[in-house]
Write a protein that holds these residues in place. Sequence first.
Motif, short mmCIF file in Angstrom:
data_model
loop_
_atom_site.label_atom_id
_atom_site.label_comp_id
_atom_site.label_asym_id
_atom_site.label_seq_id
_atom_site.Cartn_x
_atom_site.Cartn_y
_atom_site.Cartn_z
N ALA A 172 0.82 -1.20 0.00
CA ALA A 172 0.00 0.00 0.00
C ALA A 172 0.86 1.26 0.00
CB ALA A 172 -0.93 -0.01 1.21
N ALA A 173 1.87 1.29 0.86
CA ALA A 173 2.73 2.48 0.96
C ALA A 173 3.53 2.69 -0.31
CB ALA A 173 3.65 2.34 2.17
N LEU A 174 4.11 1.61 -0.85
CA LEU A 174 4.92 1.75 -2.06
C LEU A 174 4.07 2.17 -3.25
CD1 LEU A 174 7.60 1.40 -3.56
CD2 LEU A 174 7.02 -1.02 -3.88
N GLY A 175 2.91 1.53 -3.42
CA GLY A 175 2.06 1.86 -4.56
C GLY A 175 1.58 3.30 -4.53
N ASP A 176 1.16 3.79 -3.37
CA ASP A 176 0.68 5.16 -3.29
C ASP A 176 1.82 6.16 -3.46
OD1 ASP A 176 -1.73 4.02 -2.83
OD2 ASP A 176 -2.22 5.22 -1.06
N VAL A 231 4.17 10.61 5.30
CA VAL A 231 3.69 10.30 6.66
C VAL A 231 2.22 9.87 6.61
CG1 VAL A 231 3.19 11.28 8.92
CG2 VAL A 231 5.36 11.81 7.79
N ALA A 232 1.39 10.63 5.89
CA ALA A 232 -0.03 10.29 5.80
C ALA A 232 -0.22 8.98 5.06
CB ALA A 232 -0.78 11.41 5.08
N ASN A 233 0.59 8.74 4.04
CA ASN A 233 0.51 7.52 3.25
C ASN A 233 0.80 6.29 4.11
OD1 ASN A 233 0.58 5.59 1.16
ND2 ASN A 233 2.70 6.08 0.67
N VAL A 234 1.91 6.33 4.84
CA VAL A 234 2.29 5.19 5.69
C VAL A 234 1.27 4.98 6.80
CG1 VAL A 234 4.03 4.30 7.27
CG2 VAL A 234 4.74 5.42 5.14
#
Length: 208
Positions: free
Chosen positions: A64-68, A140-143
């Motif tokens: 999720a974190a890498l893709g976004d 930060v928001a993504n993770v």
Amino acid sequence: MLNLLVTLPPALVLALVFLLPALESSTFLGLLVPGELAVLVGGVLAHEHRLSLWAVIGAAVAGAALGDQIGYLVGRRYGHRLLARTPRRFVRSGELRRALELVRRRGAVAVVLGRWAAALRALVPGLAGMSGIPRRAFTVANVLGGALWAVTVAVLGYLAGASYRLLERRLGWGGEALLVLVVLLVAVRVVRSRRATAREREAAGGHP
């Protein structure tokens, strides 16, 4: 899709737990296949002791974190080129500009909330990159959003066990409800903006 995923070898399911969330916003796959399907099934397999729950959560968070993050970088670098190829009727209507302004105003909050609806997961990272949200704030928001989402969906799949089909439908309803809410908020903002513009034009017309 759920029936197929459950019958796959655990190692392949774990790979999909990483890949599907990673491809949601980086390739817009989330508009067709929500990544939560793989994460949910990963939780079910953990319930059956065919996978480690921690492995499922780790793979989902990483994907999720890498893709976004990729979606954000694509939007930041190529977003305006993609907009240039958007049908003119959408550009002239101003809806895309208003959507970008909404993401810019809400910033990290929009990134975290967007994680909970498949359509928003696919679009918000790119819009965040185009809107100029700082990379550190987005990361930060993504993770944070990705971790909350991954843990919630994986644990729900683990707890649901054999009832995963019902849970998947309820997650889908929740995502659709959130998407409807966001659309309504945008619509209210658009109506208010148009009314304000109309009042300004009337005021300008009345004063030479």
